[in-house]
Design a protein around this motif. Sequence first.
Motif, short mmCIF file in Angstrom:
data_model
loop_
_atom_site.label_atom_id
_atom_site.label_comp_id
_atom_site.label_asym_id
_atom_site.label_seq_id
_atom_site.Cartn_x
_atom_site.Cartn_y
_atom_site.Cartn_z
N ALA A 141 0.71 -1.17 -0.05
CA ALA A 141 0.00 0.05 0.00
C ALA A 141 0.71 1.36 0.03
CB ALA A 141 -0.96 -0.07 1.49
N GLY A 142 2.02 1.32 -0.45
CA GLY A 142 3.11 2.22 -0.33
C GLY A 142 3.48 2.63 0.91
N ASP A 143 4.91 2.85 1.32
CA ASP A 143 5.51 3.54 2.25
C ASP A 143 5.69 2.25 3.28
OD1 ASP A 143 5.91 6.07 1.27
OD2 ASP A 143 3.82 6.56 2.13
N ASP A 144 5.95 1.13 2.77
CA ASP A 144 6.13 -0.25 3.37
C ASP A 144 4.93 -0.37 4.33
OD1 ASP A 144 8.61 -0.62 2.39
OD2 ASP A 144 9.88 0.64 3.85
N ARG A 145 3.59 -0.16 3.67
CA ARG A 145 2.58 -0.45 4.31
C ARG A 145 1.84 -1.65 3.54
NH1 ARG A 145 0.06 2.52 8.24
NH2 ARG A 145 -2.07 2.35 7.22
N TYR A 146 0.93 -2.21 4.19
CA TYR A 146 0.05 -3.20 3.47
C TYR A 146 -1.45 -3.31 3.58
CZ TYR A 146 4.80 -5.17 3.82
OH TYR A 146 6.16 -5.30 3.69
N LEU A 153 -10.22 -8.67 3.55
CA LEU A 153 -11.08 -9.62 4.31
C LEU A 153 -12.02 -10.33 3.25
CD1 LEU A 153 -11.35 -7.78 7.64
CD2 LEU A 153 -9.42 -9.37 6.66
N HIS A 154 -12.69 -11.60 3.58
CA HIS A 154 -13.49 -12.24 2.68
C HIS A 154 -14.78 -11.38 2.93
CE1 HIS A 154 -15.19 -14.23 6.35
NE2 HIS A 154 -16.36 -14.46 5.43
N ASP A 155 -15.20 -10.58 3.92
CA ASP A 155 -16.47 -9.82 3.88
C ASP A 155 -16.50 -8.38 3.33
OD1 ASP A 155 -14.82 -8.48 5.61
OD2 ASP A 155 -15.92 -8.76 7.36
N GLY A 156 -15.43 -8.42 2.54
CA GLY A 156 -15.24 -6.78 1.62
C GLY A 156 -14.44 -6.07 2.31
N ARG A 157 -14.09 -6.00 3.52
CA ARG A 157 -13.51 -4.80 4.14
C ARG A 157 -11.88 -5.05 4.01
NH1 ARG A 157 -13.68 -5.81 10.11
NH2 ARG A 157 -14.15 -7.98 9.50
N ARG A 158 -11.37 -3.80 4.09
CA ARG A 158 -9.70 -3.87 3.93
C ARG A 158 -9.25 -3.05 5.07
NH1 ARG A 158 -6.80 -4.83 -0.31
NH2 ARG A 158 -7.68 -5.70 -2.32
N ILE A 159 -8.06 -3.67 5.38
CA ILE A 159 -7.40 -3.16 6.52
C ILE A 159 -5.91 -2.61 6.36
CG2 ILE A 159 -6.55 -3.38 9.06
CD1 ILE A 159 -8.49 -5.64 9.09
N GLU A 160 -5.48 -1.45 6.40
CA GLU A 160 -4.19 -0.99 6.35
C GLU A 160 -3.39 -1.19 7.18
OE1 GLU A 160 -2.87 2.48 3.81
OE2 GLU A 160 -4.35 1.79 2.19
N VAL A 161 -2.40 -1.69 7.26
CA VAL A 161 -1.45 -1.81 8.42
C VAL A 161 0.21 -1.39 7.96
CG1 VAL A 161 -2.66 -3.61 9.25
CG2 VAL A 161 -0.97 -4.36 7.77
N ASP A 162 0.89 -1.19 9.06
CA ASP A 162 2.25 -1.11 9.04
C ASP A 162 3.25 -2.35 9.14
OD1 ASP A 162 2.93 2.02 8.99
OD2 ASP A 162 1.02 1.39 10.23
N GLY A 163 2.42 -3.61 9.58
CA GLY A 163 3.20 -4.76 9.78
C GLY A 163 2.12 -5.82 9.88
N ALA A 164 2.52 -7.02 9.68
CA ALA A 164 1.57 -8.17 9.66
C ALA A 164 2.35 -9.25 9.75
CB ALA A 164 0.85 -8.30 8.33
N ALA A 171 13.43 -9.05 1.01
CA ALA A 171 12.77 -9.19 2.48
C ALA A 171 11.99 -8.22 2.41
CB ALA A 171 13.96 -9.22 3.26
N GLN A 172 10.39 -8.33 2.95
CA GLN A 172 9.64 -7.44 2.82
C GLN A 172 9.34 -6.56 4.45
OE1 GLN A 172 6.13 -8.81 0.00
NE2 GLN A 172 7.27 -10.44 0.81
N PRO A 173 9.67 -5.44 4.55
CA PRO A 173 9.81 -4.72 5.61
C PRO A 173 8.46 -4.96 6.47
CG PRO A 173 10.83 -3.35 4.17
CD PRO A 173 10.07 -4.40 3.47
N GLY A 174 8.72 -5.40 7.68
CA GLY A 174 7.10 -5.52 8.65
C GLY A 174 6.44 -6.68 8.20
N LEU A 175 6.83 -7.72 7.48
CA LEU A 175 5.91 -8.58 7.03
C LEU A 175 6.54 -9.97 7.43
CD1 LEU A 175 3.24 -9.44 5.73
CD2 LEU A 175 4.36 -9.61 3.23
N TYR A 176 6.27 -10.71 8.45
CA TYR A 176 6.71 -11.91 9.15
C TYR A 176 5.76 -13.12 8.99
CZ TYR A 176 10.17 -8.77 11.00
OH TYR A 176 11.26 -8.05 11.24
N ALA A 177 6.43 -14.19 9.22
CA ALA A 177 5.40 -15.67 9.36
C ALA A 177 6.13 -16.32 10.60
CB ALA A 177 5.74 -16.60 8.01
#
Length: 465
Positions: free
Chosen positions: A127-132, A136-147, A414-420
């Motif tokens: 989503a730009g600036d290292d955001r994501y 969601l399956h119900d149609g909503r979207r959540i913008e976050v800095d890390g996941a 490596a994607q900043p802020g994105l972990y498993a």
Amino acid sequence: MTDIAIIGGGAAGAAVFGELVQHKRACTIHWIVGASSPGRGVAYSTDDDRHLLNVRADKMGLFLHQPYDFLEHASGELASVSGSDFLPRRLFGDFVQAQVAALIHSARQQGQSVEIHRASAIDITPAGDDRYSIALHDGRRIEVDGAVLALGALPPRALRCVTSEARESGAYKLDPWNLASDARNPRRVVVIGTGLTAVDTLLTVSTRWPNAQMVAVSRHGLLPSVHARDGFDPYPDQQTLNNDLLSTPSIPQIVRKIRRAITEHAGDWRSVVDGLRPINSLLWQGLTTRQRWQFLRHVRWVWEAGRHRVPPASHGAIEQLREEGRLAILAARVLRVEGSAPLRLTIRDRASQLNSILESDLVIQATGLDTACAYTEHPLISRLLENGMVVPDPLQLGIATEIDGQILSRDGRAQPGLYALGSLLRGGLWECTAMPEIRKAAHGVANRLTDTVLPFGVVGGASSR
């Protein structure tokens, strides 16, 4: 305000959630749990108290710095509990749910922003600036800095040897943790697999259908070893052995040195195996892709039987079923599963290499974790593979990540802020699914996200760091 998301409603997700909440930073924590109860997970949703944890009670805490919380919880629920006991999985699920509920209440009381989303994530895009942006399956979207992806095992897939007719018959069961009562009262039940999942499955079958003959089949026909009833003294030369193994360049040499230590040790062989736990991931990381393949091909079956053991009560129940003639264990390869009522299994005996036909009213696939993401039907992982946000591990053991769990994209970045976390890291860590490993990893991921993503504003009192 900074946002961070945890995707996955099981114990791994709960561990990350709790670690982040306890940092008390100014952020919104989004926990995307799907339809499940937060923190319960698949294996801890069982209501069969014969399904026991294969880790002792005093090693099953949810958080790194609170290792005895589960033992304290169990002591309040049961009349008599020892730290060396192997307790029901259901009880640990109750404990995690209680911990989660208390954390959510405490966080909101102190003004922390916590959102529990009872929907499934189906996509993650930059989503730009290292955001994501998380869809969601119900149609909503959540913008976050890390996941954090804490999904647990992927949905099981039928073995390639199972025909479509057999899969559609209703007599071939893919989910051993969700066996609905079968009105047909099967005369014979075949369980494919002889590992930890298969043991629990056989115990359920033995009580649900007490007149059924049971057959468990796997390539080597090897059941898990049994835990010692009591503790044992550590192997006195463990540190020397571990240091030696870390500088040993090949799988055959590593195996020989471990076997020699077990042979020469005057105490319990399990102390040598358990003493390797601190270096298991380091050993794995030191192997080339070809060496890892050699391990999977030639060593994995005997290593897992000795490393991932069953509680004495579970072992005793299985042995009793065998002595009574209700359970047979076969070392054979399943070549084909076909038909409908009954199903017909073509198997090849390991010793004789002869084929035979085995008929069964019910076949249950209990082959353990599926982490081959390239073939999964999991909606989120499938979509992330398509858009290049994740890439499979070369040996189909999960997804490609840095050692710290940071997810690599298709181009190797490596994607900043994105972990498993958890089973998706098996390709890089090998051992990453037991609670002691999960809580350590959750603590590390929370610290890294706190250091790189979350602001330093404190909510509701002093920071817990």
